[in-house]
Design a protein around this motif. Structure first.
Motif, short mmCIF file in Angstrom:
data_model
loop_
_atom_site.label_atom_id
_atom_site.label_comp_id
_atom_site.label_asym_id
_atom_site.label_seq_id
_atom_site.Cartn_x
_atom_site.Cartn_y
_atom_site.Cartn_z
N THR A 156 89.08 18.11 64.99
CA THR A 156 87.66 18.24 64.58
C THR A 156 87.56 19.10 63.41
N ALA A 171 80.29 17.44 68.98
CA ALA A 171 81.56 16.77 68.92
C ALA A 171 82.52 17.52 70.03
N THR A 202 85.19 27.32 66.38
CA THR A 202 85.67 26.22 67.49
C THR A 202 86.97 26.98 68.09
N VAL A 235 83.76 14.42 64.87
CA VAL A 235 82.99 15.50 64.30
C VAL A 235 81.30 15.48 64.55
#
Ligand code: MRU
Length: 349
Positions: A156, A171, A202, A235
């Motif tokens: 990602t 995502a 993330t 994504v």
């Protein structure tokens, strides 16, 4: 659940994403101008989160108004909307949320609603957008989770997670759902220069959830794909044009080309509020150019020599031909996107 943003009696409370992952601190915006500032400075970021933040900004502006009627409030309302709309140009969710407020206010005004009712209904609309965003993430997560492999690496780019939405993520919602479905996913998170949403955000939210995650520098993806470590890419998006081209964090386009070259499926997950049927192709999507300091400096330290040229586009456009599927809360769309998007839009009307 990660408290990206929430309404409190004092104002809108945001987790400060500029300080994560080393510091978990919060900022409370007590005026609509402060909401605009937290969007510009990226205390809050990510297309759906920006949209709902702006909606709460409009609600704050209404709450603080001393106007005695909807009629008197109208010029103030326009000023509030204009200020919030001027924060970031690419994520269409911002304009979607403000337009939704404009429609509501026009309706209330035409019916001669009292100012008390205007305040109440605008806040209720912002709360509805918040709840709808989480529900959309969960639904698209379930659709998208089914597309991911039973095991293996998923790449990602940027952060399209709980932090970019009101919770769960787009995502990363797809990845969370795949994990909940029992799939053995290992996430590769592009660090995402220059703002490092992948390395900082993330990585933070996935490790907090116990999802195995490895951060890679943006320039490592091709090598990992060639080594067979990446089975799929997923994504988010900031704006999806009517033909399926989409804008997302700068570097997404590179990843899409790499995925195509290596025969790896490349998925884009986004709520319907990210789809802009008024914009025919990706070429017409406005791309935000951010401050050069984000490139020249890191952690307050200068990286580049004085006087060198710098550019800092925050987003790029990935042509629809690279997209294996667009995952939304209404279902999974396949090419040709001009048709599948139009059909799904009409089916919902
Ligand atoms: O500049 P940012 O951090 O707001 O950019 C965020 C992204 O590009 C995300 O991928 C996109 O907004 C989708 S978030 C669900």
């Amino acid at each position: 659940m990660i408290p990206t943003l929430s309404w409190t009696p004092e104002g809108v409370r945001f987790i400060d994403q500029t300080r994560l992952p080393l510091e978990e601190s919060y900022v409370v915006a007590t005026t609509y101008e402060q909401v605009a500032d937290v969007i510009v400075t990226m205390v809050v970021r990510g297309a759906p989160a920006i949209g709902v933040s702006a909606a709460y900004g409009v609600a704050l502006g209404a709450q603080h108004s001393e106007s005695e009627s909807a009629e008197r409030f109208a010029p103030e309302f326009d000023k509030i909307c204009a200020r919030l709309a001027g924060t970031r140009p690419t994520a269409v969710n911002l304009f979607w949320a403000i337009d939704r407020m404009k429609k509501l206010f026009a309706d209330l005004r035409s019916k001669g609603a009292s100012m008390a009712e205007v305040k109440e209904r605008i806040l209720a609309e912002a709360h509805a957008m918040y709840d709808e965003d989480i529900a959309a993430c969960k639904t698209m997560g379930a659709f998208g989770g089914a597309l991911l492999p039973d095991e293996g690496g998923v790449l990602t780019h940027c952060n399209a997670g709980a932090l970019a939405t009101c919770g769960y993520g787009t995502a990363l919602g797809v990845i969370r759902s795949a994990v909940e479905q029992g799939k053995q996913i290992h996430v590769y998170a592009d660090e995402t220069r220059p703002f490092l949403q992948g390395a900082r955000l993330t990585a933070w939210e996935l490790t907090a959830d116990g999802i195995p995650t490895t951060v890679i520098c943006d320039n490592m993806a091709a090598s990992l794909m060639r080594a067979g470590k990446i089975k799929a890419v997923v994504v988010g998006a900031d704006r999806i044009a009517a033909n399926g081209d989409f804008a997302n964090k700068i570097g997404t386009y590179n990843v899409a080309i790499l995925a195509k070259e290596h025969g790896i499926p490349f998925y884009c997950a986004a709520p319907w509020s990210t789809i802009d049927m008024e914009t025919s192709t990706g070429d017409a999507i406005p791309i935000e150019e951010r401050n050069q300091v984000e490139v020249t400096h890191h952690g307050g330290k200068q990286l580049t020599p004085h006087g060198v040229g710098i550019c800092n586009p925050a987003f790029d456009v990935t042509p629809a031909k690279y997209v294996s599927a667009i995952i939304t809360e209404r279902g999974v769309l396949r090419a040709p996107y001009a048709e599948s998007l139009r059909e799904m839009e009409m089916a919902a009307q």
